[in-house]
Design a protein around this motif. Structure first.
Motif, PDB file in Angstrom:
ATOM      1  N   VAL A   1     -19.810 -72.655 -55.088  1.00  0.00           N
ATOM      2  CA  VAL A   1     -18.430 -72.704 -55.572  1.00  0.00           C
ATOM      3  C   VAL A   1     -17.567 -73.611 -54.710  1.00  0.00           C
ATOM      4  O   VAL A   1     -16.885 -74.515 -55.211  1.00  0.00           O
ATOM      5  CB  VAL A   1     -17.821 -71.289 -55.637  1.00  0.00           C
ATOM      6  CG1 VAL A   1     -16.358 -71.347 -56.077  1.00  0.00           C
ATOM      7  CG2 VAL A   1     -18.634 -70.398 -56.575  1.00  0.00           C
ATOM      8  N   ALA A   2     -17.568 -73.392 -53.399  1.00  0.00           N
ATOM      9  CA  ALA A   2     -16.688 -74.170 -52.522  1.00  0.00           C
ATOM     10  C   ALA A   2     -17.105 -73.995 -51.069  1.00  0.00           C
ATOM     11  O   ALA A   2     -17.861 -73.077 -50.725  1.00  0.00           O
ATOM     12  CB  ALA A   2     -15.232 -73.724 -52.697  1.00  0.00           C
ATOM     13  N   ALA A   3     -16.596 -74.891 -50.223  1.00  0.00           N
ATOM     14  CA  ALA A   3     -16.773 -74.786 -48.774  1.00  0.00           C
ATOM     15  C   ALA A   3     -15.490 -75.242 -48.104  1.00  0.00           C
ATOM     16  O   ALA A   3     -14.922 -76.270 -48.478  1.00  0.00           O
ATOM     17  CB  ALA A   3     -17.944 -75.626 -48.299  1.00  0.00           C
ATOM     18  N   ASP A   4     -15.053 -74.469 -47.134  1.00  0.00           N
ATOM     19  CA  ASP A   4     -13.828 -74.783 -46.399  1.00  0.00           C
ATOM     20  C   ASP A   4     -14.197 -74.906 -44.925  1.00  0.00           C
ATOM     21  O   ASP A   4     -14.661 -73.937 -44.314  1.00  0.00           O
ATOM     22  CB  ASP A   4     -12.794 -73.682 -46.609  1.00  0.00           C
ATOM     23  CG  ASP A   4     -11.485 -73.964 -45.881  1.00  0.00           C
ATOM     24  OD1 ASP A   4     -11.186 -75.151 -45.665  1.00  0.00           O
ATOM     25  OD2 ASP A   4     -10.793 -72.995 -45.531  1.00  0.00           O
ATOM     26  N   ALA A   5     -14.021 -76.082 -44.351  1.00  0.00           N
ATOM     27  CA  ALA A   5     -14.374 -76.326 -42.954  1.00  0.00           C
ATOM     28  C   ALA A   5     -13.120 -76.573 -42.131  1.00  0.00           C
ATOM     29  O   ALA A   5     -12.235 -77.317 -42.548  1.00  0.00           O
ATOM     30  CB  ALA A   5     -15.310 -77.532 -42.852  1.00  0.00           C
ATOM     31  N   PHE A   6     -13.061 -75.935 -40.962  1.00  0.00           N
ATOM     32  CA  PHE A   6     -11.913 -76.165 -40.088  1.00  0.00           C
ATOM     33  C   PHE A   6     -12.305 -75.906 -38.636  1.00  0.00           C
ATOM     34  O   PHE A   6     -13.191 -75.096 -38.336  1.00  0.00           O
ATOM     35  CB  PHE A   6     -10.730 -75.271 -40.485  1.00  0.00           C
ATOM     36  CG  PHE A   6     -11.026 -73.798 -40.516  1.00  0.00           C
ATOM     37  CD1 PHE A   6     -10.825 -73.001 -39.400  1.00  0.00           C
ATOM     38  CD2 PHE A   6     -11.519 -73.200 -41.678  1.00  0.00           C
ATOM     39  CE1 PHE A   6     -11.093 -71.645 -39.433  1.00  0.00           C
ATOM     40  CE2 PHE A   6     -11.792 -71.846 -41.724  1.00  0.00           C
ATOM     41  CZ  PHE A   6     -11.572 -71.068 -40.596  1.00  0.00           C
ATOM     42  N   ALA A   7     -11.655 -76.650 -37.740  1.00  0.00           N
ATOM     43  CA  ALA A   7     -11.905 -76.494 -36.310  1.00  0.00           C
ATOM     44  C   ALA A   7     -11.265 -75.205 -35.812  1.00  0.00           C
ATOM     45  O   ALA A   7     -10.214 -74.789 -36.296  1.00  0.00           O
ATOM     46  CB  ALA A   7     -11.347 -77.691 -35.546  1.00  0.00           C
ATOM     47  N   VAL A   8     -11.899 -74.588 -34.830  1.00  0.00           N
ATOM     48  CA  VAL A   8     -11.370 -73.370 -34.229  1.00  0.00           C
ATOM     49  C   VAL A   8     -11.019 -73.669 -32.770  1.00  0.00           C
ATOM     50  O   VAL A   8     -11.525 -74.627 -32.180  1.00  0.00           O
ATOM     51  CB  VAL A   8     -12.378 -72.211 -34.332  1.00  0.00           C
ATOM     52  CG1 VAL A   8     -12.582 -71.816 -35.781  1.00  0.00           C
ATOM     53  CG2 VAL A   8     -13.713 -72.573 -33.709  1.00  0.00           C
ATOM     54  N   PRO A   9     -10.131 -72.868 -32.166  1.00  0.00           N
ATOM     55  CA  PRO A   9      -9.600 -73.206 -30.840  1.00  0.00           C
ATOM     56  C   PRO A   9     -10.636 -73.348 -29.737  1.00  0.00           C
ATOM     57  O   PRO A   9     -10.398 -74.074 -28.768  1.00  0.00           O
ATOM     58  CB  PRO A   9      -8.654 -72.023 -30.544  1.00  0.00           C
ATOM     59  CG  PRO A   9      -8.230 -71.544 -31.895  1.00  0.00           C
ATOM     60  CD  PRO A   9      -9.437 -71.715 -32.769  1.00  0.00           C
TER      61      PRO A   9
ATOM     62  N   TRP B   1     -16.515 -75.009 -34.930  1.00  0.00           N
ATOM     63  CA  TRP B   1     -16.083 -75.160 -36.312  1.00  0.00           C
ATOM     64  C   TRP B   1     -16.479 -73.940 -37.117  1.00  0.00           C
ATOM     65  O   TRP B   1     -17.513 -73.312 -36.843  1.00  0.00           O
ATOM     66  CB  TRP B   1     -16.709 -76.401 -36.947  1.00  0.00           C
ATOM     67  CG  TRP B   1     -16.076 -77.674 -36.471  1.00  0.00           C
ATOM     68  CD1 TRP B   1     -16.228 -78.273 -35.248  1.00  0.00           C
ATOM     69  CD2 TRP B   1     -15.184 -78.507 -37.210  1.00  0.00           C
ATOM     70  NE1 TRP B   1     -15.480 -79.410 -35.180  1.00  0.00           N
ATOM     71  CE2 TRP B   1     -14.834 -79.594 -36.370  1.00  0.00           C
ATOM     72  CE3 TRP B   1     -14.659 -78.455 -38.504  1.00  0.00           C
ATOM     73  CZ2 TRP B   1     -13.977 -80.605 -36.782  1.00  0.00           C
ATOM     74  CZ3 TRP B   1     -13.799 -79.458 -38.924  1.00  0.00           C
ATOM     75  CH2 TRP B   1     -13.462 -80.527 -38.058  1.00  0.00           C
ATOM     76  N   MET B   2     -15.657 -73.614 -38.096  1.00  0.00           N
ATOM     77  CA  MET B   2     -15.967 -72.561 -39.050  1.00  0.00           C
ATOM     78  C   MET B   2     -16.212 -73.213 -40.403  1.00  0.00           C
ATOM     79  O   MET B   2     -15.432 -74.063 -40.836  1.00  0.00           O
ATOM     80  CB  MET B   2     -14.824 -71.555 -39.148  1.00  0.00           C
ATOM     81  CG  MET B   2     -15.019 -70.488 -40.221  1.00  0.00           C
ATOM     82  SD  MET B   2     -16.440 -69.403 -39.906  1.00  0.00           S
ATOM     83  CE  MET B   2     -15.801 -68.437 -38.518  1.00  0.00           C
ATOM     84  N   LEU B   3     -17.299 -72.837 -41.035  1.00  0.00           N
ATOM     85  CA  LEU B   3     -17.634 -73.349 -42.356  1.00  0.00           C
ATOM     86  C   LEU B   3     -17.745 -72.145 -43.294  1.00  0.00           C
ATOM     87  O   LEU B   3     -18.727 -71.407 -43.264  1.00  0.00           O
ATOM     88  CB  LEU B   3     -18.952 -74.121 -42.299  1.00  0.00           C
ATOM     89  CG  LEU B   3     -19.436 -74.828 -43.566  1.00  0.00           C
ATOM     90  CD1 LEU B   3     -18.364 -75.757 -44.127  1.00  0.00           C
ATOM     91  CD2 LEU B   3     -20.716 -75.608 -43.276  1.00  0.00           C
ATOM     92  N   ARG B   4     -16.701 -71.933 -44.077  1.00  0.00           N
ATOM     93  CA  ARG B   4     -16.652 -70.792 -44.988  1.00  0.00           C
ATOM     94  C   ARG B   4     -17.115 -71.231 -46.369  1.00  0.00           C
ATOM     95  O   ARG B   4     -16.496 -72.081 -47.003  1.00  0.00           O
ATOM     96  CB  ARG B   4     -15.243 -70.213 -45.038  1.00  0.00           C
ATOM     97  CG  ARG B   4     -14.904 -69.452 -43.760  1.00  0.00           C
ATOM     98  CD  ARG B   4     -13.577 -68.755 -43.820  1.00  0.00           C
ATOM     99  NE  ARG B   4     -13.400 -67.893 -42.662  1.00  0.00           N
ATOM    100  CZ  ARG B   4     -12.243 -67.645 -42.080  1.00  0.00           C
ATOM    101  NH1 ARG B   4     -11.125 -68.162 -42.569  1.00  0.00           N
ATOM    102  NH2 ARG B   4     -12.183 -66.854 -41.023  1.00  0.00           N
ATOM    103  N   VAL B   5     -18.199 -70.627 -46.812  1.00  0.00           N
ATOM    104  CA  VAL B   5     -18.846 -71.016 -48.059  1.00  0.00           C
ATOM    105  C   VAL B   5     -18.670 -69.904 -49.083  1.00  0.00           C
ATOM    106  O   VAL B   5     -18.821 -68.716 -48.763  1.00  0.00           O
ATOM    107  CB  VAL B   5     -20.344 -71.280 -47.830  1.00  0.00           C
ATOM    108  CG1 VAL B   5     -21.029 -71.681 -49.133  1.00  0.00           C
ATOM    109  CG2 VAL B   5     -20.541 -72.359 -46.768  1.00  0.00           C
TER     110      VAL B   5
END
Length: 261
Positions: free
Chosen positions: A74-82, A86-90
């Protein structure tokens, strides 16, 4: 010019001939922990280059057989964490996420081992559906692709530290390349990129800048890649798995020679 997956760093260069050292800035390949969360469940933490992460997410899910086709992604949301990772939410289509439940633990797989969530020898050696694709690839086409690959390795060229996975037409024309600090990651990114572009892996062959290990053969078989060529040598298990599943495996592929096993 900045390149995704690389970062400038100050270094000191020393010389064997006794010349004075010099300070300069050099591009280094990025390597970071990428936590993969699928439908809200922590699945794995991979050491990877944080570029083309949507491709990576889709390819990873296909290679792990968490889904059987791209339409279940469906989707993937990637973002840097402090903390520097990185977090890759699938998000997967809910019915397709069933295989995730039994294998849902947070795991660390340095370099993307390719066997995430596998807990027994039986699972590692599980039977796979043999490659159904058949493709007549002339050895000259493989030589052509290998010779041209360096021109397509943007990250590898500036860092000298990134693997590449290339998808090639039967005549050896390179159509798509993905790069990563890890060879398994690069292949997953390529598989995901092909799926997103609607390109059938059965219509061409893959070249990898890596030794050919068992896990890479598994990924090729699962993706229904008919021919896999690797720059370095193959392991015994890789050869056995390729033969058992109908994959044409070429190794030590150079511009003027290769081995077919």
């Amino acid at each position: 010019m900045p390149v995704d997956g690389a970062r400038e760093s100050p270094v000191t260069e020393y010389f064997a001939n006794g010349a004075d050292p010099r300070a300069l800035t050099r591009a280094l390949v990025e390597e970071a922990p990428v936590a993969i969360e699928i439908n809200g469940i922590g699945y794995a933490v991979m050491m990877a280059t944080p570029a083309d992460l949507t491709d990576y997410a889709l390819g990873f899910c296909l290679s792990e057989q968490l889904i059987g086709r791209a339409g279940e992604f469906v989707a993937a949301d990637a973002f840097a964490v402090p903390d520097g990772g990185w977090m890759l939410r699938v998000t997967l289509d809910a019915p397709a996420a069933g295989p995730l439940i039994e294998r849902a633990r947070l795991r660390l797989a340095e370099g993307s081992c390719g066997l995430c969530g596998i807990e027994s020898l039986e699972q590692v050696l599980r039977p796979l559906v043999p490659v159904s694709a058949r493709l007549d690839v002339a050895k000259a086409a493989v030589f052509r692709a290998v010779a041209a690959l360096g021109d397509h390795q943007t990250l590898g060229r500036i860092t000298r530290a990134a693997h590449a996975a290339a998808f090639c037409d039967p005549d050896g024309t390179i159509r798509m390349v993905r790069e990563d600090v890890g060879r398994h990651n690069a292949f997953d990114k390529l598989i995901g990129a092909l799926a997103r572009a609607g390109i059938d892996p059965a219509t061409g062959f893959v070249v990898l800048t890596a030794r050919c290990s068992f896990e890479l053969v598994q990924k090729a078989v699962i993706a229904n890649v008919p021919v896999l060529a690797t720059i370095s040598a193959a392991s015994t298990m890789a050869v056995d798995q390729a033969r058992a599943h109908g994959l044409t495996l070429l190794s030590l592929a150079r511009e003027d020679s290769l081995l077919e096993t």
